[in-house]
Enzyme design. Structure first.
Site, PDB file in Angstrom:
ATOM      1  N   SER A 141       0.835  -1.194   0.000  1.00 49.17           N
ATOM      2  CA  SER A 141       0.000   0.000   0.000  1.00 49.17           C
ATOM      3  C   SER A 141       0.873   1.248   0.000  1.00 49.17           C
ATOM      4  O   SER A 141       1.976   1.253   0.562  1.00 49.17           O
ATOM      5  CB  SER A 141      -0.855  -0.032   1.268  1.00 49.17           C
ATOM      6  OG  SER A 141      -1.455   1.212   1.492  1.00 49.17           O
TER       7      SER A 141
ATOM      8  N   TYR B  75      -2.000  -0.934  10.913  1.00 44.17           N
ATOM      9  CA  TYR B  75      -2.249  -1.479   9.572  1.00 44.17           C
ATOM     10  C   TYR B  75      -1.034  -1.246   8.670  1.00 44.17           C
ATOM     11  O   TYR B  75      -0.518  -2.167   8.036  1.00 44.17           O
ATOM     12  CB  TYR B  75      -3.500  -0.842   8.944  1.00 44.17           C
ATOM     13  CG  TYR B  75      -3.604  -1.114   7.468  1.00 44.17           C
ATOM     14  CD1 TYR B  75      -3.922  -2.380   7.003  1.00 44.17           C
ATOM     15  CD2 TYR B  75      -3.339  -0.110   6.524  1.00 44.17           C
ATOM     16  CE1 TYR B  75      -3.976  -2.651   5.638  1.00 44.17           C
ATOM     17  CE2 TYR B  75      -3.402  -0.369   5.173  1.00 44.17           C
ATOM     18  CZ  TYR B  75      -3.723  -1.643   4.736  1.00 44.17           C
ATOM     19  OH  TYR B  75      -3.760  -1.915   3.386  1.00 44.17           O
TER      20      TYR B  75
ATOM     21  N   LYS C  80       1.882  -3.870   6.901  1.00 41.59           N
ATOM     22  CA  LYS C  80       2.313  -3.935   5.488  1.00 41.59           C
ATOM     23  C   LYS C  80       3.829  -3.825   5.389  1.00 41.59           C
ATOM     24  O   LYS C  80       4.471  -4.551   4.630  1.00 41.59           O
ATOM     25  CB  LYS C  80       1.657  -2.812   4.672  1.00 41.59           C
ATOM     26  CG  LYS C  80       0.183  -2.985   4.452  1.00 41.59           C
ATOM     27  CD  LYS C  80      -0.122  -4.146   3.512  1.00 41.59           C
ATOM     28  CE  LYS C  80      -1.598  -4.445   3.419  1.00 41.59           C
ATOM     29  NZ  LYS C  80      -1.910  -5.738   2.823  1.00 41.59           N
TER      30      LYS C  80
HETATM   31  P1  NAD Z   1     -11.122  -6.741   1.243  1.00 42.32           P
HETATM   32  O1  NAD Z   1     -11.336  -6.708   2.707  1.00 42.32           O
HETATM   33  O2  NAD Z   1     -12.282  -6.510   0.352  1.00 42.32           O
HETATM   34  O3  NAD Z   1     -10.443  -8.125   0.826  1.00 42.32           O
HETATM   35  C1  NAD Z   1      -9.584  -8.843   1.687  1.00 42.32           C
HETATM   36  C2  NAD Z   1     -10.077 -10.288   1.719  1.00 42.32           C
HETATM   37  O4  NAD Z   1      -9.223 -11.044   2.576  1.00 42.32           O
HETATM   38  C3  NAD Z   1     -11.500 -10.403   2.297  1.00 42.32           C
HETATM   39  O5  NAD Z   1     -12.278 -11.159   1.394  1.00 42.32           O
HETATM   40  C4  NAD Z   1     -11.325 -11.133   3.617  1.00 42.32           C
HETATM   41  O6  NAD Z   1     -12.413 -11.950   3.918  1.00 42.32           O
HETATM   42  C5  NAD Z   1     -10.035 -11.911   3.374  1.00 42.32           C
HETATM   43  N1  NAD Z   1      -9.246 -12.244   4.558  1.00 42.32           N
HETATM   44  C6  NAD Z   1      -8.841 -11.402   5.543  1.00 42.32           C
HETATM   45  N2  NAD Z   1      -8.107 -12.070   6.448  1.00 42.32           N
HETATM   46  C7  NAD Z   1      -8.041 -13.361   6.019  1.00 42.32           C
HETATM   47  C8  NAD Z   1      -7.436 -14.537   6.528  1.00 42.32           C
HETATM   48  N3  NAD Z   1      -6.751 -14.551   7.684  1.00 42.32           N
HETATM   49  N4  NAD Z   1      -7.559 -15.687   5.831  1.00 42.32           N
HETATM   50  C9  NAD Z   1      -8.268 -15.723   4.684  1.00 42.32           C
HETATM   51  N5  NAD Z   1      -8.868 -14.638   4.158  1.00 42.32           N
HETATM   52  C10 NAD Z   1      -8.754 -13.471   4.824  1.00 42.32           C
HETATM   53  O7  NAD Z   1      -9.940  -5.703   0.928  1.00 42.32           O
HETATM   54  P2  NAD Z   1      -9.400  -5.179  -0.471  1.00 42.32           P
HETATM   55  O8  NAD Z   1      -9.717  -3.728  -0.549  1.00 42.32           O
HETATM   56  O9  NAD Z   1      -9.790  -6.083  -1.557  1.00 42.32           O
HETATM   57  O10 NAD Z   1      -7.841  -5.284  -0.182  1.00 42.32           O
HETATM   58  C11 NAD Z   1      -7.085  -6.391  -0.617  1.00 42.32           C
HETATM   59  C12 NAD Z   1      -5.647  -6.199  -0.161  1.00 42.32           C
HETATM   60  O11 NAD Z   1      -5.142  -4.986  -0.698  1.00 42.32           O
HETATM   61  C13 NAD Z   1      -5.487  -6.093   1.362  1.00 42.32           C
HETATM   62  O12 NAD Z   1      -4.307  -6.768   1.739  1.00 42.32           O
HETATM   63  C14 NAD Z   1      -5.350  -4.618   1.590  1.00 42.32           C
HETATM   64  O13 NAD Z   1      -4.611  -4.334   2.745  1.00 42.32           O
HETATM   65  C15 NAD Z   1      -4.621  -4.177   0.337  1.00 42.32           C
HETATM   66  N6  NAD Z   1      -4.833  -2.767   0.004  1.00 42.32           N
HETATM   67  C16 NAD Z   1      -6.112  -2.291  -0.087  1.00 42.32           C
HETATM   68  C17 NAD Z   1      -6.325  -0.953  -0.372  1.00 42.32           C
HETATM   69  C18 NAD Z   1      -7.724  -0.384  -0.411  1.00 42.32           C
HETATM   70  O14 NAD Z   1      -7.877   0.815  -0.173  1.00 42.32           O
HETATM   71  N7  NAD Z   1      -8.747  -1.170  -0.708  1.00 42.32           N
HETATM   72  C19 NAD Z   1      -5.223  -0.105  -0.605  1.00 42.32           C
HETATM   73  C20 NAD Z   1      -3.942  -0.639  -0.536  1.00 42.32           C
HETATM   74  C21 NAD Z   1      -3.764  -1.974  -0.220  1.00 42.32           C
HETATM   75  C1  WQD Z   2      -9.204   9.944   0.867  1.00 37.17           C
HETATM   76  C2  WQD Z   2      -9.316  11.439   1.097  1.00 37.17           C
HETATM   77  C3  WQD Z   2      -9.513  12.006   3.425  1.00 37.17           C
HETATM   78  C4  WQD Z   2     -13.415  10.102   3.984  1.00 37.17           C
HETATM   79  C5  WQD Z   2      -6.780   4.856   2.980  1.00 37.17           C
HETATM   80  C6  WQD Z   2      -5.760   4.132   3.816  1.00 37.17           C
HETATM   81  C7  WQD Z   2      -4.638   3.646   2.938  1.00 37.17           C
HETATM   82  C8  WQD Z   2      -5.167   2.827   1.766  1.00 37.17           C
HETATM   83  C9  WQD Z   2      -6.252   3.520   1.030  1.00 37.17           C
HETATM   84  C10 WQD Z   2      -5.096   0.500   2.338  1.00 37.17           C
HETATM   85  C11 WQD Z   2      -8.497  11.932   2.287  1.00 37.17           C
HETATM   86  C12 WQD Z   2     -10.769  12.397   2.678  1.00 37.17           C
HETATM   87  C13 WQD Z   2     -12.248  10.563   3.427  1.00 37.17           C
HETATM   88  C14 WQD Z   2     -14.374  11.031   4.448  1.00 37.17           C
HETATM   89  C15 WQD Z   2     -12.941  12.824   3.732  1.00 37.17           C
HETATM   90  N1  WQD Z   2      -5.742   1.583   2.208  1.00 37.17           N
HETATM   91  N2  WQD Z   2     -12.007  11.900   3.306  1.00 37.17           N
HETATM   92  N3  WQD Z   2     -14.094  12.363   4.304  1.00 37.17           N
HETATM   93  O1  WQD Z   2      -6.918   7.890   3.815  1.00 37.17           O
HETATM   94  O2  WQD Z   2      -6.035   8.250   1.460  1.00 37.17           O
HETATM   95  O3  WQD Z   2      -6.159   5.964   2.366  1.00 37.17           O
HETATM   96  O4  WQD Z   2      -7.267   3.973   1.956  1.00 37.17           O
HETATM   97  O5  WQD Z   2      -3.929   0.312   2.193  1.00 37.17           O
HETATM   98  O6  WQD Z   2      -3.811   2.896   3.764  1.00 37.17           O
HETATM   99  O7  WQD Z   2      -5.266   5.019   4.802  1.00 37.17           O
HETATM  100  O8  WQD Z   2      -8.244   7.118   1.783  1.00 37.17           O
HETATM  101  O9  WQD Z   2     -10.591   7.214   1.084  1.00 37.17           O
HETATM  102  O10 WQD Z   2     -10.038   7.324   3.549  1.00 37.17           O
HETATM  103  O11 WQD Z   2      -9.472   9.263   2.092  1.00 37.17           O
HETATM  104  O12 WQD Z   2     -12.741  14.043   3.639  1.00 37.17           O
HETATM  105  O13 WQD Z   2     -15.433  10.662   4.983  1.00 37.17           O
HETATM  106  O14 WQD Z   2     -10.682  11.739   1.425  1.00 37.17           O
HETATM  107  O15 WQD Z   2      -9.173  12.960   4.392  1.00 37.17           O
HETATM  108  O16 WQD Z   2      -8.029  13.218   1.953  1.00 37.17           O
HETATM  109  P1  WQD Z   2      -6.799   7.410   2.429  1.00 37.17           P
HETATM  110  P2  WQD Z   2      -9.669   7.659   2.156  1.00 37.17           P
END
Ligand code: NAD
Ligand code: WQD
Length: 344
Positions: free
Chosen positions: A124, A148, A152
């Site tokens: 991430s 979190y 990572k």
């Molecule tokens: P999500 O929660 O929709 O998907 C994650 C999946 O993993 C879920 O289906 C959950 O049931 C499963 N899971 C969690 N723990 C588990 C375990 N111990 N064993 C088996 N399954 C398990 O999230 P997403 O948005 O699809 O994110 C996928 C990956 O990408 C995550 O690792 C997340 O940290 C990373 N990521 C997400 C974002 C984002 O904003 N969505 C941004 C950067 C990185």
């Molecule tokens: C985006 C922008 C907020 C909600 C998060 C995680 C990051 C990654 C992606 C997993 C920011 C603003 C948001 C609201 C707002 N996930 N905001 N009102 O914080 O950039 O990233 O998701 O890896 O680790 O931290 O994403 O969508 O929460 O926010 O004003 O109700 O929207 O301040 O500027 P963020 P976000």
């Protein structure tokens, strides 16, 4: 080629399964369904006309995970499974470390014992902490501001150490920026159970009247309109990035790290305005205090992925916040989507 997708029922995982199946890969999913439903995989099968070999397995359940590896010959793992809510990670850090870090350790041990040495890992942009400048390049210093993010970073370190110990491993660390959007058919998408933490799902729930207004976190950032700037990347583009990363692993690159972002930042108010235009709905908002831990601006320099993976984002804000592209029944509620977001 058989690909094991951990967390494949989740948001990014399910979209990546669509791309994998369309590209002819055989897909095995393990997911404990803690933040998803098997329904999303059924919909992936409907979209693609292909089957997924699904196992409801928790990564922490070593025996059951090992059994999956015993029954199928797996060539590579795409590792999405993990908990991802920043705020929750501050309240229950031990669960986050246990699930994300221990889960990955068990997965890696089993991969090693079955001689599976190719992995794509969901990292991430959060690992850049507060970047010294934008756009962010892969060689910028890393740090984390919450459990979190630290989970990572720990996993990235573990995977780097694993490679040092055995250079037959090939690992792609993909650092996603802000994933948004959904498959154009609208039958799969982002579907948070609780009040959304992320901006676009929150806006969409305001649009349908489920939530009264958007709280904009901070109007005094050093940005043109004072609100936070992020790099919103369409989930289908992200999914394609995983296919490119898998191909890259075939050339045995060792451990590689790529930003998956568009390279373009948009402010919160720009996102609100775009959503209003696309949906025809007013999004009431009020500007409140900054959210703790937020930074002013975060967007990628995605040029390394362009050069080494031949990948770049194809969709722009104009395409992912657009008028409805599909209809669908999602968790038994009839809803209409704007590129994955509920608008009525
Ligand atoms: P999500 O929660 O929709 O998907 C994650 C999946 O993993 C879920 O289906 C959950 O049931 C499963 N899971 C969690 N723990 C588990 C375990 N111990 N064993 C088996 N399954 C398990 O999230 P997403 O948005 O699809 O994110 C996928 C990956 O990408 C995550 O690792 C997340 O940290 C990373 N990521 C997400 C974002 C984002 O904003 N969505 C941004 C950067 C990185
Ligand atoms: C985006 C922008 C907020 C909600 C998060 C995680 C990051 C990654 C992606 C997993 C920011 C603003 C948001 C609201 C707002 N996930 N905001 N009102 O914080 O950039 O990233 O998701 O890896 O680790 O931290 O994403 O969508 O929460 O926010 O004003 O109700 O929207 O301040 O500027 P963020 P976000």
């Amino acid at each position: 080629m058989h690909i094991l997708v951990t967390g494949g029922a989740g948001y990014i995982g399910s979209h990546t399964c669509v791309e994998l199946l369309n590209d002819g890969y055989e897909v095995i999913v393990v997911d404990n369904l803690s933040n998803s439903s098997e329904e999303s995989l059924k919909r992936v099968e409907t979209i693609t006309g292909k089957q997924i070999d699904f196992h409801k397995v928790d990564l922490l359940d070593r025996e059951s995970l090992n059994a999956v590896f015993n029954t199928t010959s797996i060539q590579a793992v795409i590792h999405f499974a993990g908990l991802k809510a920043v705020g929750e990670s501050i309240s229950i850090p031990l669960s986050y470390y246990h699930n994300n870090v221990t889960g990955t350790l068990i997965l890696c041990e089993i991969m090693k014992s079955h001689n599976v040495k190719n992995m794509v890992f969901s990292s991430s942009a959060t690992v850049y902490g507060e970047p010294k400048s934008v756009p962010i390049k892969e060689d910028f210093p890393v740090s984390a501001a919450n459990p979190y993010g630290r989970s990572k970073l720990m996993i990235e370190d573990i995977l780097r150490d694993l490679f040092v110990s055995d250079n037959r491993f090939n690992i792609a660390l993909l650092r996603y920026f802000n994933p948004v959007g959904a498959h154009p058919g609208g039958s799969i998408g982002e579907d948070p159970n609780d009040i959304p933490n992320n901006l676009l799902p929150y806006i969409s729930q305001v649009a349908v009247g489920k939530l009264p207004e958007l709280s904009v976190f901070g109007g005094d950032y050093p940005t043109p309109d004072g609100t936070g700037i992020r790099d919103y990347i369409h989930v289908m583009d992200l999914a394609k990035g995983h296919i490119k990363a898998l191909s890259k692993l075939e050339s045995a690159p060792g451990i590689v790290t790529y930003n998956l972002g568009t390279g373009q930042g948009y402010s919160v108010l720009e996102m609100v305005e775009a959503f209003e235009k696309a949906s025809g709905k007013k999004i009431p908002y009020k500007i409140i205090d900054r959210r703790q831990g937020d930074i002013a601006a975060c967007y990628a320099d995605p040029s390394l992925a362009k050069i080494e993976l031949n990948w770049s984002a194809e969709q722009t804000m104009a395409t992912f916040v657009r008028p409805p592209t599909g209809h669908g029944f999602f968790r038994n509620t009839k809803i209409r989507y704007s590129a994955g977001y509920i608008i009525s």
